[in-house]
Scaffold this active site. Structure first.
Site, short mmCIF file in Angstrom:
data_model
loop_
_atom_site.label_atom_id
_atom_site.label_comp_id
_atom_site.label_asym_id
_atom_site.label_seq_id
_atom_site.Cartn_x
_atom_site.Cartn_y
_atom_site.Cartn_z
N GLU A 1 0.68 -1.18 -0.12
CA GLU A 1 -0.25 -0.04 0.20
C GLU A 1 0.88 1.09 0.06
O GLU A 1 1.91 1.41 0.71
CB GLU A 1 -1.08 0.02 1.30
CG GLU A 1 -1.76 1.34 1.51
CD GLU A 1 -2.42 1.81 0.56
OE1 GLU A 1 -3.12 1.12 -0.14
OE2 GLU A 1 -2.47 3.01 0.21
N GLY B 1 -22.68 2.84 -0.21
CA GLY B 1 -24.04 1.99 0.03
C GLY B 1 -23.67 0.68 -0.61
O GLY B 1 -22.85 0.72 -1.51
N ARG C 1 -17.24 4.25 5.51
CA ARG C 1 -16.19 3.75 4.88
C ARG C 1 -15.07 3.22 5.67
O ARG C 1 -14.68 2.26 5.73
CB ARG C 1 -15.58 4.40 3.65
CG ARG C 1 -16.38 4.74 2.33
CD ARG C 1 -15.89 5.76 1.40
NE ARG C 1 -16.69 5.63 0.32
CZ ARG C 1 -16.56 5.09 -0.89
NH1 ARG C 1 -15.51 4.46 -0.98
NH2 ARG C 1 -17.41 5.29 -1.92
N ARG D 1 -19.82 16.23 -1.24
CA ARG D 1 -20.32 15.32 -0.08
C ARG D 1 -20.22 15.74 1.34
O ARG D 1 -19.31 16.50 1.44
CB ARG D 1 -19.18 13.92 -0.10
CG ARG D 1 -19.11 13.19 -1.53
CD ARG D 1 -17.93 12.54 -1.58
NE ARG D 1 -18.43 10.95 -1.49
CZ ARG D 1 -17.55 10.10 -1.98
NH1 ARG D 1 -16.31 10.54 -1.98
NH2 ARG D 1 -17.76 8.97 -1.69
N ASP E 1 -11.78 -1.16 -8.96
CA ASP E 1 -11.62 0.04 -9.71
C ASP E 1 -10.36 -0.06 -10.70
O ASP E 1 -10.64 0.88 -11.58
CB ASP E 1 -11.54 1.11 -8.97
CG ASP E 1 -12.98 1.77 -8.42
OD1 ASP E 1 -13.91 0.99 -8.63
OD2 ASP E 1 -13.08 2.89 -7.99
N ALA F 1 -18.36 -0.39 -5.49
CA ALA F 1 -17.61 -1.12 -4.44
C ALA F 1 -18.27 -2.26 -4.46
O ALA F 1 -17.64 -3.60 -4.13
CB ALA F 1 -17.67 -0.45 -3.36
#
Ligand SMILES: Cc1cc2nc3c(=O)[nH]c(=O)nc-3n(C[C@H](O)[C@H](O)[C@H](O)COP(=O)(O)OP(=O)(O)OC[C@H]3O[C@@H](n4cnc5c(N)ncnc54)[C@H](O)[C@@H]3O)c2cc1C
Length: 467
Positions: free
Chosen positions: A35, A48, A120, A214, A332, A345
């Site tokens: 990562e 969602g 998330r 958002r 993605d 997702a």
């Protein structure tokens, strides 16, 4: 579970990378996650999950599903249990807190568990403890992978920005919309160096000419504007060239607000490297000037500083293949989508379920490319359909595709959502495994294996807009 005789590198520790790691661990596949960030982390926003995603989590790993259920919030009202969204006219001046004055234009139902959403970061916190200790390395920004084009059993070499390298029998690119593994894959498929910009540009996401504000709004403030019913349950607010979604997260303590704007203006960063720009609540209020007091009232409760997020996707640059040799893209990285189906997702988790189930059957590292070919054949059609259909859905919500023909919009949205919700993933995995068995029996080199996409249902595919 017997340990598999190979070790894989997972590049990227977002939802896809972590779900994949957990699912492979359960199936005896050893891995290291690389990562780029200093720690696992997610943005402070809601996500969602549809019923198909929740079913996919169960196939991936029971612990993953249990972790999601611990942080998931569904519509609060029993009467709304099977509802995805009540769809309302966002331009109406009628008050949302008197439901009989502002009736829904239509209701999107048919979802056995309703709409499940979570913060998330909370979901990520549930996933991390499911990983074996020491399975992740941080600060490892992948630059390139060598050995992708070579046949044979030599390990692939991952090269990181800090000058270090690592080796693995396969590389699983879960590095999201700005994926570096996608550039490596496209270069390998085109037999060019991965610094060949003309080719790499063809693999880059492009701007959908939509951006989004958002916000997470304390539930008490949301109730003051929308009333109990419209705050405790998921709502979609339509309007010309804009739409907004609101749904509860954090077990009903917070309302997630996602406000979309369509614009002819270009995004300042055309290569998707900078997806957010600073903005203010006043910018958002100005952009939604044609909307009524419900959406404007909610925006007024958002924090004064609100980022603006560009929506890029791969609709204009769909990959011809998700894999080459022992490099395979997942989530993605392979099929970044705009979020208008609320299913990006979820598709990543479906990918993970299929790939983990295929890899769990393998007996040798030589079989890895053949499993990736079966994965590609199983997933690419559905994943890329989502990318194209998501763009279409936003145009429906924003009265750009069918004007204010609400009955037509309702019919089309329902058909598209049904295709997402109603997948029989067990059957799809069984078919992918049969395909893998057939390919293995033929001992067909992966590069020569035919890759047929899953056919779309006839009532859906005429909407596809490939370029
Ligand atoms: C506004 C918006 C709303 C959305 N809402 C929903 C929703 O409600 N429901 C839904 O299902 N989907 C939704 N989506 C889609 C969803 O967010 C994505 O599909 C999902 O987060 C993708 O996860 P990922 O792990 O594949 O990629 P990412 O989350 O992007 O993770 C990629 C990881 O790879 C790391 N990485 C990147 N490059 C490198 C490198 N070179 N080397 C090492 N590591 C690297 C990154 O640091 C990151 O940790 C939404 C998307 C947007 C933009």
């Amino acid at each position: 579970m017997t340990a598999k005789p190979f070790h894989v590198a997972i590049v990227g520790g977002g939802i896809t990378g972590l779900a994949l790691a957990i699912s492979l661990h359960k199936r005896g596949v050893s891995f290291t996650i690389y990562e780029q960030a200093a720690a696992f982390g997610e943005i402070g926003a809601g996500v969602g999950m549809h019923a198909n995603a929740v079913r996919a989590m169960k196939i991936c790993d029971e612990g993953l599903l249990a972790g999601f259920e611990r942080v998931a919030t569904r519509n609060a009202w029993a009467s709304k249990k099977d509802v995805w969204f009540d769809v309302l006219d966002g331009t109406s001046t009628e008050p949302a807190n008197i439901p009989e004055k502002l009736a829904p234009l239509f209701i999107l139902t048919g979802h056995e568990d309703g709409h499940a959403a979570c913060h998330r970061a909370r979901f990520l916190e549930e996933m991390v403890p499911l990983l074996p200790a020491g399975s992740a390395q941080f600060g490892k920004r992948l630059v390139s992978v060598t050995g992708v084009e070579e046949d044979g059993g030599n390990p692939l070499t991952l090269v990181f920005e800090d000058g270090t390298t690592a080796q693995a029998d396969a590389v699983l690119g879960c590095d999201g919309i700005k994926s570096r593994t996608r550039a490596v894959l496209v270069a390998a498929l085109n037999k060019v160096d991965n610094k060949d910009n003309a080719i790499i540009d063809k693999a880059k996401p492009t701007y959908s000419h939509k951006f989004v504000y958002r916000g997470l709004i304390p539930m008490v403030d949301a109730v003051a504007v929308l009333g109990e019913e419209r705050s405790a349950n998921a709502m979609l607010w339509m309007g010309p060239d804009r739409h907004a979604l609101t749904f509860p997260v954090n077990h009903g303590q917070t309302l997630n607000l996602v406000a979309f704007v369509t614009t002819p203006e270009p995004w300042p960063s055309q290569d998707a490297q900078q997806l957010t720009l600073p903005a203010t609540r006043d910018d958002a209020l100005r952009d939604f000037a044609g909307f009524g007091p419900n959406v404007l009232g909610l925006l007024g409760k958002a924090a004064p500083q609100m980022d603006r997020w560009a929506l890029f996707d791969l609709a204009e640059h769909p990959l011809p293949q998700f894999y080459k040799g022992r490099l395979c893209l997942v989530g993605d990285a392979a099929h970044a989508s705009t979020p208008h189906h609320g299913a990006g997702a979820g598709m990543c988790i479906e990918d993970v379920a299929v790939l983990a189930e295929l890899m769990g059957t393998l007996k040798s590292k030589e079989e890895l490319p053949i499993a990736f070919a079966a994965f590609d054949a199983s997933r690419r059609g559905r994943d890329q359909w989502l990318v194209a259909s998501s763009r279409r859905s936003a145009d429906l919500y924003e009265w750009r595709a069918r004007g204010r023909d609400f009955a037509g919009i309702a019919d089309e949205v329902r058909a598209r959502q049904a295709y997402i919700w109603n997948i029989d993933l067990d059957k799809s995995i069984a078919r992918a495994k049969e395909d893998l068995t057939r390919r293995l029996a033929l001992a067909m080199p992966a590069a020569a294996a035919p890759n047929k996409s899953v056919p779309f249902p006839p009532d859906i595919d005429f909407h596809l807009r490939w370029r």
